[in-house]
Each structure stands twice: as C-alpha cells, then as structure tokens.
Design a protein around this motif. Structure first.
Motif, PDB file in Angstrom:
ATOM      1  N   VAL A  29       0.860  -1.184   0.000  1.00  0.00           N
ATOM      2  CA  VAL A  29       0.000   0.000   0.000  1.00  0.00           C
ATOM      3  C   VAL A  29       0.898   1.237   0.000  1.00  0.00           C
ATOM      4  N   ASP A  30       0.635   2.169  -0.915  1.00  0.00           N
ATOM      5  CA  ASP A  30       1.442   3.377  -1.002  1.00  0.00           C
ATOM      6  C   ASP A  30       1.072   4.374   0.086  1.00  0.00           C
ATOM      7  N   GLY A  31       2.101   4.997   0.646  1.00  0.00           N
ATOM      8  CA  GLY A  31       1.962   6.005   1.682  1.00  0.00           C
ATOM      9  C   GLY A  31       3.342   6.451   2.112  1.00  0.00           C
ATOM     10  N   VAL A  32       3.420   7.506   2.935  1.00  0.00           N
ATOM     11  CA  VAL A  32       4.741   8.036   3.285  1.00  0.00           C
ATOM     12  C   VAL A  32       4.977   8.321   4.766  1.00  0.00           C
ATOM     13  N   CYS A  33       3.923   8.341   5.588  1.00  0.00           N
ATOM     14  CA  CYS A  33       4.135   8.804   6.966  1.00  0.00           C
ATOM     15  C   CYS A  33       3.196   8.102   7.950  1.00  0.00           C
ATOM     16  N   ASN A  34       3.287   8.517   9.201  1.00  0.00           N
ATOM     17  CA  ASN A  34       2.444   7.918  10.238  1.00  0.00           C
ATOM     18  C   ASN A  34       0.977   8.312  10.111  1.00  0.00           C
ATOM     19  N   MET A  35       0.690   9.467   9.506  1.00  0.00           N
ATOM     20  CA  MET A  35      -0.714   9.804   9.249  1.00  0.00           C
ATOM     21  C   MET A  35      -1.283   8.828   8.213  1.00  0.00           C
ATOM     22  N   CYS A  36      -0.473   8.494   7.221  1.00  0.00           N
ATOM     23  CA  CYS A  36      -0.889   7.493   6.232  1.00  0.00           C
ATOM     24  C   CYS A  36      -1.130   6.157   6.930  1.00  0.00           C
ATOM     25  N   LYS A  37      -0.205   5.785   7.817  1.00  0.00           N
ATOM     26  CA  LYS A  37      -0.320   4.521   8.548  1.00  0.00           C
ATOM     27  C   LYS A  37      -1.658   4.441   9.273  1.00  0.00           C
ATOM     28  N   SER A  99      -8.114  13.660  -1.381  1.00  0.00           N
ATOM     29  CA  SER A  99      -8.656  13.813  -0.022  1.00  0.00           C
ATOM     30  C   SER A  99      -7.603  13.621   1.073  1.00  0.00           C
ATOM     31  N   VAL A 100      -6.424  13.095   0.739  1.00  0.00           N
ATOM     32  CA  VAL A 100      -5.398  12.890   1.774  1.00  0.00           C
ATOM     33  C   VAL A 100      -4.730  14.222   2.117  1.00  0.00           C
ATOM     34  N   HIS A 101      -4.153  14.285   3.296  1.00  0.00           N
ATOM     35  CA  HIS A 101      -3.459  15.482   3.772  1.00  0.00           C
ATOM     36  C   HIS A 101      -2.312  15.814   2.809  1.00  0.00           C
ATOM     37  N   PRO A 102      -2.002  17.102   2.613  1.00  0.00           N
ATOM     38  CA  PRO A 102      -0.913  17.479   1.692  1.00  0.00           C
ATOM     39  C   PRO A 102       0.434  16.816   2.004  1.00  0.00           C
ATOM     40  N   CYS A 103       0.692  16.534   3.258  1.00  0.00           N
ATOM     41  CA  CYS A 103       1.968  15.883   3.598  1.00  0.00           C
ATOM     42  C   CYS A 103       1.968  14.399   3.217  1.00  0.00           C
ATOM     43  N   CYS A 104       0.802  13.873   2.859  1.00  0.00           N
ATOM     44  CA  CYS A 104       0.663  12.447   2.537  1.00  0.00           C
ATOM     45  C   CYS A 104       0.579  12.181   1.035  1.00  0.00           C
ATOM     46  N   MET A 105       0.873  13.168   0.217  1.00  0.00           N
ATOM     47  CA  MET A 105       0.759  13.029  -1.240  1.00  0.00           C
ATOM     48  C   MET A 105       1.902  12.163  -1.778  1.00  0.00           C
ATOM     49  N   TYR A 106       1.769  10.864  -1.618  1.00  0.00           N
ATOM     50  CA  TYR A 106       2.817   9.899  -1.954  1.00  0.00           C
ATOM     51  C   TYR A 106       3.105   9.818  -3.453  1.00  0.00           C
ATOM     52  N   ARG A 107       2.244  10.348  -4.311  1.00  0.00           N
ATOM     53  CA  ARG A 107       2.503  10.355  -5.752  1.00  0.00           C
ATOM     54  C   ARG A 107       3.414  11.519  -6.163  1.00  0.00           C
TER      55      ARG A 107
END
Length: 117
Positions: A29-37, A99-107
C-alpha cells in the motif's frame, strides 16, 4: 454401541467444522508517513471481517489477518483506495487521492523526498 458411534460422529463433525477460518496476507500500500499509517490501518480494520491490520511505513507492507468467509483482498483494497491510498490491486481515484493530507501526497516526488530525511 450406539452411544459410542454417536460420540464418534459428533467428534468428527465438530473437527470438520472447527477449521481455521482466518487467513493471513500482506499487500503493498502506497503512503509516506504515520498519518498514512493511521488512515490505512483504520480503513482496513473497518472492513467487515478484518481482524488485524498493521502497515509498515518503510516497506509499505500491510499485514492482514481476516476472516475469508466475510471478506477478501479485493474488498480490503477497495476500502483502502477509498481513503486515498493505492494498492497493487486497486488504485485510488484522483478524487480519493486528493482527499489525503498534503503531507501524505505519496505520488508527489518532492513529498516522498521530504519524508526520506
């Protein structure tokens, strides 16, 4: 003799129906941070039949334990995509991703590079 046969039949049927219904799987699953987690795990857990969901920020691996009689990997992936995260099975729509937080823009490569530090 009838009692013995009845007991044996009951034991055999009980053992047959008491098979393990839980399956284990892992998906990327794509993501970058603990908010994504938090978002990924919450979406997976809210899928009916999922008993455990643990996502690793570094490996992007989501480890699952779920009841295969109630759900499957496609349904779980659909639920995760609905909160904006891509899986190998289903990609989130642009609206869901937005809809994800700007810090979570994994693309976004710049966001991914920022999280490497």
């Amino acid at each position: 003799m009838k009692k013995v046969i009845t007991v044996i039949v009951l034991l055999v049927t009980t053992i047959t129906f008491a098979q393990n219904k839980n399956e284990r799987a892992s998906i990327e699953v794509d993501g970058v941070c603990n908010m994504c987690k938090e978002r990924i795990e919450k979406a997976a857990i809210r899928t009916k039949g999922v008993k455990s969901a643990i996502w690793n920020v570094d490996t992007h691996e989501l480890k699952l334990i779920y009841d295969a009689r109630k759900t499957n990997l496609d349904s779980i992936s659909r639920k995760i995509a609905s909160v904006g995260h891509d899986t190998k099975i289903i990609k989130a729509t642009d609206e869901e991703y937005a809809s994800v937080h700007p810090c979570c823009m994994y693309r976004d490569d710049d966001v991914v590079d920022d999280h490497k530090n």
